[in-house]
Design a protein around this motif. Structure first.
Motif, PDB file in Angstrom:
ATOM      1  N   GLY A 279       0.828  -1.210   0.000  1.00  0.00           N
ATOM      2  CA  GLY A 279       0.000   0.000   0.000  1.00  0.00           C
ATOM      3  C   GLY A 279       0.852   1.245   0.000  1.00  0.00           C
ATOM      4  O   GLY A 279       2.093   1.197   0.004  1.00  0.00           O
TER       5      GLY A 279
ATOM      6  N   THR B   2       4.254  -1.493   3.395  1.00  0.00           N
ATOM      7  CA  THR B   2       4.598  -2.670   2.590  1.00  0.00           C
ATOM      8  C   THR B   2       5.190  -3.672   3.561  1.00  0.00           C
ATOM      9  O   THR B   2       6.320  -3.492   4.032  1.00  0.00           O
ATOM     10  CB  THR B   2       5.597  -2.324   1.477  1.00  0.00           C
ATOM     11  OG1 THR B   2       5.026  -1.347   0.597  1.00  0.00           O
ATOM     12  CG2 THR B   2       5.955  -3.560   0.675  1.00  0.00           C
TER      13      THR B   2
ATOM     14  N   PRO C  74      -7.146  -5.171   4.772  1.00  0.00           N
ATOM     15  CA  PRO C  74      -6.496  -4.277   3.817  1.00  0.00           C
ATOM     16  C   PRO C  74      -7.269  -2.966   3.686  1.00  0.00           C
ATOM     17  O   PRO C  74      -8.505  -2.963   3.585  1.00  0.00           O
ATOM     18  CB  PRO C  74      -6.518  -5.067   2.505  1.00  0.00           C
ATOM     19  CG  PRO C  74      -6.824  -6.474   2.884  1.00  0.00           C
ATOM     20  CD  PRO C  74      -7.629  -6.404   4.123  1.00  0.00           C
TER      21      PRO C  74
ATOM     22  N   GLU D  10      -5.095  -0.854  -1.150  1.00  0.00           N
ATOM     23  CA  GLU D  10      -3.992  -1.764  -0.871  1.00  0.00           C
ATOM     24  C   GLU D  10      -4.164  -3.072  -1.643  1.00  0.00           C
ATOM     25  O   GLU D  10      -5.276  -3.472  -1.993  1.00  0.00           O
ATOM     26  CB  GLU D  10      -3.888  -2.047   0.623  1.00  0.00           C
ATOM     27  CG  GLU D  10      -3.429  -0.841   1.434  1.00  0.00           C
ATOM     28  CD  GLU D  10      -3.168  -1.183   2.885  1.00  0.00           C
ATOM     29  OE1 GLU D  10      -2.335  -0.503   3.507  1.00  0.00           O
ATOM     30  OE2 GLU D  10      -3.808  -2.124   3.399  1.00  0.00           O
TER      31      GLU D  10
ATOM     32  N   ARG E  32      -6.262  -6.407  -5.489  1.00  0.00           N
ATOM     33  CA  ARG E  32      -6.308  -5.019  -5.039  1.00  0.00           C
ATOM     34  C   ARG E  32      -7.729  -4.688  -4.587  1.00  0.00           C
ATOM     35  O   ARG E  32      -8.691  -4.884  -5.336  1.00  0.00           O
ATOM     36  CB  ARG E  32      -5.882  -4.072  -6.161  1.00  0.00           C
ATOM     37  CG  ARG E  32      -5.859  -2.605  -5.733  1.00  0.00           C
ATOM     38  CD  ARG E  32      -5.529  -1.688  -6.891  1.00  0.00           C
ATOM     39  NE  ARG E  32      -5.437  -0.302  -6.458  1.00  0.00           N
ATOM     40  CZ  ARG E  32      -6.484   0.514  -6.353  1.00  0.00           C
ATOM     41  NH1 ARG E  32      -7.713   0.075  -6.647  1.00  0.00           N
ATOM     42  NH2 ARG E  32      -6.324   1.768  -5.944  1.00  0.00           N
TER      43      ARG E  32
END
Length: 514
Positions: A404, A408, A434, A438, A512
């Motif tokens: 993101g 990371t 998330p 992200e 994602r």
């Protein structure tokens, strides 16, 4: 290599009969013709004048210097033969060390150019059985140069006539005459006017002659043709022709074996690809992308993404031990079984992997596998805010990577054994959330092993590559996968699909979340 056997017969007096033979067997392009020399010197004529006999002994006339003995000439010939055989042995050994078809073709072209004294050349691989693979490679020629050569009509070149299977096409020298000149028959050049396009390409690339040979093996027949180009109007000598002819006959059998290996690898890769999803599902609130590269031996890495009830999504990656057709088949069975368990109890990843472990232990006790399964609930609304939830469990698998803008990091999964290693497998699950924008990256250990680094350095390399993803690529999971491959692998993304020395599969699955 079966070039020849030197046969010597020993006379009763201990002298080799070959010394008196006018010719030796022809070996590796060496002309064995040796001028026969007498073993004794002919008596010289004495003076015509007479002398009065005396008690002194008669003085004989000195004979002229004898010609070089036949033995020294033969030794020179044998030394040349040994040198040629040594050269052929070294070249064939180098060819045998080539591990795949592409490197074998390149080594073949280089060795042939050295034998005929050429600087450039090309090889067209077109097996006559039509089963492929078909390719054209060059030595000292760029892709643009090869493209120009391909525009020349085949019938106007010696190697093109070989590829067309014409009965009188045997290759050999082809010297392009000067414009307006027609060479005499048997001079090595064309006996018909040169095709204008052929002359144009030759002038553009700067070659004036060529020497071509067919590649013929016992089992498949015609494999293709090789041609070496000369910058000037030249052709190989008889010795060079014989040497390259011997080399090509041996090398063609090696290339035929490499063709069969390449066909097997291609078929295995096709089967592996067919066992994996041809397209990924479309789920609201999440974007998916995957990359899969099968190793040359055919590995058992897999990935999967399947829609689950109530808008959920199941993600899985895994790897079966071993390689070859059996590993590919086992991979297909495990992936299909995991899909069934995920549909029935996907909200509990530990239960899914436990059932998969039991199946593996009962049906394939000699095999083990690593796996990771993630149950995703994208876009869950809670107190007016958007919340993404993932519950995952792993069995000896590499940890996911969360990518993101602000972080990371690797997901801290619990340490667990691979499936099939313990009598009863169990491990707790992990829950992550998330943030919007992200990406969760799942992968197999083949990505790390292909770096050639120790595992701790490979993990650091992957983390650095993920942290360095450009902002413009972070919104596209496919661009994220491509950036990871280009950055992590030693030779970039091309190595993932073209590396012949790598035995590991590579799997990337990126999700994602919006």
């Amino acid at each position: 290599m079966g070039v020849c056997d030197a046969k010597w017969r020993i006379a009763p007096a201990g002298r080799a009969d070959a010394m008196s033979a006018p010719h030796l067997p022809k070996v590796a392009g060496i002309d064995p013709a040796v001028t026969a020399s007498p073993h004794t010197v002919a008596p010289t004529s004495t003076s015509t004048s007479t002398s009065t006999p005396t008690s002194a002994p008669a003085r004989t006339a000195h004979a002229p210097a004898p010609a070089p003995a036949a033995s020294s000439v033969i030794q020179d010939r044998l030394a040349g033969m040994v040198s040629d055989l040594t050269t052929l042995h070294e070249l064939t050994e180098r060819l045998a060390r080539a591990c795949d078809l592409a490197s074998s073709l390149q080594e073949f072209l280089r060795a042939g150019a050295a034998l005929v004294g050429a600087r450039r050349g090309l090889l067209v691989l077109e097996p006559s059985d039509g089963l492929g693979p078909s390719t054209t490679i060059g030595l000292g020629l760029s892709r643009a140069d090869l493209g120009h050569i391909e525009t020349v009509p085949r019938g106007s070149t010696s190697y093109g006539r070989i590829l067309d299977g014409l009965p009188d096409a045997h290759g050999g020298s082809e010297v392009l005459p000067e414009p307006g000149l027609v060479p005499a028959p048997g001079s090595g050049g064309h006996t018909a006017p040169v095709d204008p396009r052929h002359r144009e390409v030759a002038a553009r690339l700067g070659f004036a002659a060529s020497y071509s040979l067919p590649l013929t093996a016992e089992a498949p027949g015609l494999l293709g043709a090789a041609v070496w180009l000369y910058d000037e109007q030249a052709e190989p000598s008889e010795r060079q022709r014989d040497l390259v002819g011997l080399y090509v006959r041996h090398a063609s059998e090696h290339l035929a074996r490499m063709v069969e290996v390449e066909r097997s690898r291609s078929d295995l890769a096709t089967v592996a690809e067919e066992l994996l999803p041809s397209r990924l599902p479309r789920i609201s609130g999440v974007q998916l992308a995957a990359r899969h590269h099968t190793g040359p031996r055919g590995g058992g890495d897999w990935f999967d993404a399947l829609p689950l009830p109530e808008g959920a999504l199941g993600l899985s990656v895994g790897s079966v031990t071993g390689s070859g057709p059996s590993a590919v088949a086992a991979m297909g069975r495990l992936r299909a079984s995991l899909r069934a368990y995920a549909v029935m109890e996907g909200e509990d990843p530990v239960a899914v992997l436990s059932d998969l472990e039991l199946l593996l232990r009962l049906t394939e006790p000699a095999r083990s596998a690593t796996a990771l399964f993630a149950y995703c609930e994208p876009g869950t609304t809670q107190s007016g805010s958007r919340r993404n939830k993932i519950i995952l469990a792993g069995a000896g698998h590499t940890p996911p990577l969360l990518i993101g803008e602000r972080r990371t990091e690797y997901v801290e999964t619990t340490l667990s054994a691979p499936l099939g290693m313990l009598s009863c497998w169990e491990a707790p699950s992990v829950e992550i959330e998330p943030a919007p924008g992200e990406t969760v990256l799942l992968y197999t250990d083949g990505l790390l092993r292909r770096t050639g680094d120790p595992m701790d350095r490979a993990y650091a390399r992957l983390h650095a590559a993920a942290a360095g993803i450009p902002r413009s690529a972070r919104e596209d999971p496919a661009a994220i996968c491509d950036h990871i491959l280009r950055t992590v692998l030693p030779e970039g993304e091309a190595r993932a699909s073209a590396a012949a020395d790598a035995t590991e599969d590579i799997v990337l699955l990126a999700a994602r979340f919006d």
